[in-house]
Design an enzyme around this catalytic site. Sequence first.
Site, short mmCIF file in Angstrom:
data_model
loop_
_atom_site.label_atom_id
_atom_site.label_comp_id
_atom_site.label_asym_id
_atom_site.label_seq_id
_atom_site.Cartn_x
_atom_site.Cartn_y
_atom_site.Cartn_z
N GLU A 76 0.82 -1.21 0.00
CA GLU A 76 0.00 0.00 0.00
C GLU A 76 0.85 1.27 0.00
OE1 GLU A 76 -3.24 2.16 2.89
OE2 GLU A 76 -2.60 0.11 3.34
N ASP A 77 1.94 1.25 0.79
CA ASP A 77 2.69 2.50 1.03
C ASP A 77 4.03 2.61 0.31
OD1 ASP A 77 0.64 3.19 2.68
OD2 ASP A 77 1.61 2.53 4.52
#
Length: 700
Positions: A76-77
């Site tokens: 996600e990051d």
Amino acid sequence: MPTVHNLAERLDEYLSKEKVARIKRAYFYAEQAHEGQMRRSGERYITHPLAVANILSEMHMDHQSLMAAMLHDVLEDTAVSKEAIVEQFGEGVAELVDGVSKLTHLEFESKLEEQAENFQKMVLAMSKDIRVILVKLADRLHNMRTMGSMPPEKKRRKSRETLEIYAPIALRLGINDLRVELENLSFESMYPLRASRIRSAMRKQLGHRKEVVNHIEAALAERLKQEGINADVKGREKHLYSIYKKMREKRKSLKEILDVYAFRILTDSVDSCYRILGVVHNLYKPVPNRFKDYIAVPKTNGYQSLHTTLIGSNGVPIEIQIRTRDMEDMANHGIAAHWLYKTDETQSNQTHARARRWVKNLLEMQERAGDSMEFIENVKIDLFPDEIYVFTPKGQIMEMAKGATPVDFAYAVHTDVGNSCVGCLVNRKLAPLSQPLTSGDSIKIITAPGARPNPAWLNFVFTAKARSNIRHFLAHMERQEAIALGKKLLDSQLRNFDRDIDSLLPDAFETVLSESNLKDRESLFEEIGTGHKAVYIVARRLLQLSSSEEVITEQSSLTIQGTEGLLINYAKCCRPIPGDAIVGVMSKGKGMVVHVEHCRNISDIRDNTDRCVHLHWDKAMEGEFLVDIRVDLSNARGVLASVANAVSHAEANIESIQMQDMDATTSRLNITVSVTGRTHLGRVFKRLHSLPAVSKIERV
């Protein structure tokens, strides 16, 4: 600050050196991927995945779950792809990481919708691997512990989401320690003042309580020792949120709740649990109807224990839980104990099977739900009310939610049983389908071929499974009925020109479909059946495209058989019955509404061939229809009873009756009667006319 080396030391207790090395490798990979990223609190981002892995290590989770915890925010990051994780750590870990990762690339209408979509994705991942939810719960717990630097609005939103979804999931999976901490942290974030008030009140009472707790603890331990039973007795503190919830739900003051003393007795075997129960009931008087045996019949999440309430010396209420040490670990770790207790396969497998069954139910609900918001509402209903235990006709025990009805039971047995349910026997007696069940009831469902769910069931069913199945069936059924009605209307219109649907050119249909932006014939029939397209216009266009002659359409007549279902409704303004001259009015989205031909409400559209269809009743029409009649009669003793008697002798039923005084000697009755047609209504009129008190009767 805990480091990966501290974690490795703890993991050495239950994992092999090779597995610990793989977890460390995942940590260093994540550390590199998150390089330069900081948390809102100012700490390096990698502290979060490490803390999540620490929480899972306390549950003694397996090495793949711990690796997924280290990597759960990488997709996600950071720029790392799922393929890269597959290559580095294998398919199993990559699937876990993907399941935990949130949906970030979709545009959502609202924050609520985003949560709903995330939860749907998580459920799908859970169905493949239940460990996804355990990593997610640990992730949520650490986020709740470190919410200090968040803005108040976000704190409240996260806390509400935790209380509504994540804490109940932890309860469902039997992970009590984690659930309690999630609830307390959420409660303190949402209501800081209430939490501090309750905490200070508990501190004030602590001194006095300690003395009483020690006295009762010593008395219980001494009596068990005399009986030669090996057991540990310990006082049990109620946690903040459970105290608050009891105050709110049971309308009790804080003093009343804190005056109850709670103890837990742990022993080695199930046999000892029941012996201890006898001992404590001999020592203090038990409170009637407050004993629960969750050992013989475990809770849905696998929780097992004996619960009893006693009255101690000086009238002090004492709550006692009696369980084995294994049951205590299962109560605290729940499904996580599946990985902790590889030795005791029977117990952990039962818990695992229950969790799988729950996830399977969630998936079924997801398939049936209209959208993610409806799905998450259903899940909230299901997360998770108190259980009752009922019996099938063969004596099997089934767990149901408290408040469930026979319809909920039917759907719990099988979707087809629910869909074809027409009645039920509760404890061998006929009972209404809306009656809430109680523990110990024996239920037999009566089914009939061709039966289908009633829309009215949605007003009383309790479980999300029943609700979503009924909605799904009705939506599907409505479409099928709309298609059938649309085809019938079109066929009827075409028959005026000695044509039918099959005799039209296929190209004519293709042209009409493309003009209407519809994909197939069924969609066209559905549009006609639901009143979105005028059958007159569609028929005229099809005939124009199929022949070169000018088309002059006449109004056709359609037969009503009474079996058309949800798409044909009878108007309440004029209440048509078989034998009346009738007209069908197409209403957008609702199908056809049947009116009496001279009904005032349709006088302005009666000649509009786009919306009105001439109808006639089928000769074999069956069923009961409501009709309103007005009876003027002179006041006399027992006149109401004689009217009811006359209607009954005409083999009709009175559905409602209203009486109003016209003057000192005359009254007017407005009666709604169910009849099979005009002939039957004539018999009712004849019976009423034979009463001396009746002066005038008319149909309204």
